[in-house]
Write a protein that holds these residues in place. Structure first.
Motif, PDB file in Angstrom:
ATOM      1  N   THR A  15       0.862  -1.174   0.000  1.00  0.00           N
ATOM      2  CA  THR A  15       0.000   0.000   0.000  1.00  0.00           C
ATOM      3  C   THR A  15       0.899   1.224   0.000  1.00  0.00           C
ATOM      4  O   THR A  15       1.784   1.358   0.846  1.00  0.00           O
ATOM      5  CB  THR A  15      -0.914   0.022   1.236  1.00  0.00           C
ATOM      6  OG1 THR A  15      -1.781  -1.108   1.193  1.00  0.00           O
ATOM      7  CG2 THR A  15      -1.737   1.311   1.290  1.00  0.00           C
ATOM      8  N   TYR A  16       0.675   2.100  -0.970  1.00  0.00           N
ATOM      9  CA  TYR A  16       1.440   3.332  -1.098  1.00  0.00           C
ATOM     10  C   TYR A  16       0.724   4.433  -0.328  1.00  0.00           C
ATOM     11  O   TYR A  16      -0.475   4.660  -0.515  1.00  0.00           O
ATOM     12  CB  TYR A  16       1.563   3.715  -2.577  1.00  0.00           C
ATOM     13  CG  TYR A  16       2.327   4.983  -2.817  1.00  0.00           C
ATOM     14  CD1 TYR A  16       3.701   4.952  -2.956  1.00  0.00           C
ATOM     15  CD2 TYR A  16       1.677   6.210  -2.897  1.00  0.00           C
ATOM     16  CE1 TYR A  16       4.416   6.117  -3.177  1.00  0.00           C
ATOM     17  CE2 TYR A  16       2.372   7.374  -3.112  1.00  0.00           C
ATOM     18  CZ  TYR A  16       3.747   7.330  -3.246  1.00  0.00           C
ATOM     19  OH  TYR A  16       4.449   8.482  -3.459  1.00  0.00           O
ATOM     20  N   ILE A  17       1.433   5.117   0.533  1.00  0.00           N
ATOM     21  CA  ILE A  17       0.867   6.221   1.311  1.00  0.00           C
ATOM     22  C   ILE A  17       1.128   7.518   0.560  1.00  0.00           C
ATOM     23  O   ILE A  17       2.272   7.959   0.434  1.00  0.00           O
ATOM     24  CB  ILE A  17       1.483   6.268   2.721  1.00  0.00           C
ATOM     25  CG1 ILE A  17       1.187   4.965   3.469  1.00  0.00           C
ATOM     26  CG2 ILE A  17       0.957   7.481   3.489  1.00  0.00           C
ATOM     27  CD1 ILE A  17       2.007   4.784   4.727  1.00  0.00           C
ATOM     28  N   ASN A  34       4.902  -1.737  -7.710  1.00  0.00           N
ATOM     29  CA  ASN A  34       4.954  -2.496  -6.457  1.00  0.00           C
ATOM     30  C   ASN A  34       3.695  -2.440  -5.600  1.00  0.00           C
ATOM     31  O   ASN A  34       3.650  -3.107  -4.561  1.00  0.00           O
ATOM     32  CB  ASN A  34       6.132  -1.997  -5.612  1.00  0.00           C
ATOM     33  CG  ASN A  34       7.442  -2.167  -6.331  1.00  0.00           C
ATOM     34  OD1 ASN A  34       7.934  -3.268  -6.469  1.00  0.00           O
ATOM     35  ND2 ASN A  34       7.998  -1.063  -6.811  1.00  0.00           N
ATOM     36  N   CYS A  35       2.728  -1.647  -5.979  1.00  0.00           N
ATOM     37  CA  CYS A  35       1.569  -1.437  -5.102  1.00  0.00           C
ATOM     38  C   CYS A  35       0.257  -1.807  -5.802  1.00  0.00           C
ATOM     39  O   CYS A  35       0.137  -1.667  -7.012  1.00  0.00           O
ATOM     40  CB  CYS A  35       1.514   0.017  -4.649  1.00  0.00           C
ATOM     41  SG  CYS A  35       3.007   0.544  -3.771  1.00  0.00           S
ATOM     42  N   ASP A  36      -0.691  -2.272  -5.002  1.00  0.00           N
ATOM     43  CA  ASP A  36      -2.022  -2.522  -5.537  1.00  0.00           C
ATOM     44  C   ASP A  36      -3.076  -1.647  -4.854  1.00  0.00           C
ATOM     45  O   ASP A  36      -4.241  -1.660  -5.204  1.00  0.00           O
ATOM     46  CB  ASP A  36      -2.405  -4.000  -5.453  1.00  0.00           C
ATOM     47  CG  ASP A  36      -2.366  -4.565  -4.045  1.00  0.00           C
ATOM     48  OD1 ASP A  36      -2.156  -3.808  -3.082  1.00  0.00           O
ATOM     49  OD2 ASP A  36      -2.536  -5.793  -3.904  1.00  0.00           O
ATOM     50  N   GLY A  89      -6.129   1.144 -12.122  1.00  0.00           N
ATOM     51  CA  GLY A  89      -7.061   0.299 -11.399  1.00  0.00           C
ATOM     52  C   GLY A  89      -6.629  -0.128 -10.008  1.00  0.00           C
ATOM     53  O   GLY A  89      -7.053  -1.185  -9.526  1.00  0.00           O
ATOM     54  N   LEU A  90      -5.830   0.683  -9.339  1.00  0.00           N
ATOM     55  CA  LEU A  90      -5.445   0.364  -7.974  1.00  0.00           C
ATOM     56  C   LEU A  90      -6.610   0.668  -7.034  1.00  0.00           C
ATOM     57  O   LEU A  90      -7.436   1.546  -7.307  1.00  0.00           O
ATOM     58  CB  LEU A  90      -4.222   1.188  -7.545  1.00  0.00           C
ATOM     59  CG  LEU A  90      -2.859   0.681  -7.968  1.00  0.00           C
ATOM     60  CD1 LEU A  90      -2.688   0.660  -9.466  1.00  0.00           C
ATOM     61  CD2 LEU A  90      -1.769   1.516  -7.332  1.00  0.00           C
ATOM     62  N   LYS A  91      -6.652  -0.043  -5.932  1.00  0.00           N
ATOM     63  CA  LYS A  91      -7.641   0.240  -4.891  1.00  0.00           C
ATOM     64  C   LYS A  91      -7.252   1.550  -4.222  1.00  0.00           C
ATOM     65  O   LYS A  91      -6.077   1.773  -3.917  1.00  0.00           O
ATOM     66  CB  LYS A  91      -7.666  -0.889  -3.865  1.00  0.00           C
ATOM     67  CG  LYS A  91      -8.678  -0.701  -2.777  1.00  0.00           C
ATOM     68  CD  LYS A  91      -8.713  -1.900  -1.847  1.00  0.00           C
ATOM     69  CE  LYS A  91      -9.757  -1.689  -0.774  1.00  0.00           C
ATOM     70  NZ  LYS A  91      -9.809  -2.847   0.131  1.00  0.00           N
ATOM     71  N   ILE A  92      -8.228   2.422  -3.989  1.00  0.00           N
ATOM     72  CA  ILE A  92      -7.959   3.733  -3.406  1.00  0.00           C
ATOM     73  C   ILE A  92      -8.692   3.853  -2.078  1.00  0.00           C
ATOM     74  O   ILE A  92      -9.909   3.689  -2.016  1.00  0.00           O
ATOM     75  CB  ILE A  92      -8.374   4.869  -4.360  1.00  0.00           C
ATOM     76  CG1 ILE A  92      -7.633   4.729  -5.704  1.00  0.00           C
ATOM     77  CG2 ILE A  92      -8.115   6.227  -3.721  1.00  0.00           C
ATOM     78  CD1 ILE A  92      -8.092   5.684  -6.777  1.00  0.00           C
TER      79      ILE A  92
END
Length: 101
Positions: free
Chosen positions: A4-6, A60-62, A87-90
């Motif tokens: 998870t990217y912050i 690297n993040c979803d 299409g990443l989860k936000i």
């Protein structure tokens, strides 16, 4: 499992305060990373740092976690656009029960 990217506003904010906030968030979200973990320093251009952040996000993040105030940050807005396109989860801090601050 990807990370998870912050996405946290940095420009125009006290960098030490934002770094501490990112660390507190990382304690609450397993397998998360912040821009401070990707490239830390001040010797490169803004474009360099944003490029590295977007590259890491997409490779690297979803999931992306949007910190409060993201709407006023050009960098966070760019990160959200990339997340939308790919299409990443936000997740949004103001809608999250994960954080106690």
């Amino acid at each position: 499992m990807k990370q998870t990217y912050i996405s946290i506003p940095i420009t125009g904010h006290n960098i030490d305060t934002q770094r501490r906030k990112a660390e507190r968030i990382k304690e609450q979200i397993p397998n998360s990373i912040s821009p401070f973990d990707i490239v830390d320093g001040t010797d490169e251009s803004y474009g360099y740092y944003m490029g590295k952040d977007i590259e890491y996000l997409l490779d690297n993040c979803d999931t992306i976690f949007m910190c409060d105030g993201w709407e006023k940050s050009k960098g966070c807005s760019l990160e959200k656009c990339a997340a939308d396109i790919y299409g990443l989860k936000i997740l949004f801090e103001n809608e999250s029960n994960i954080l106690g601050f």
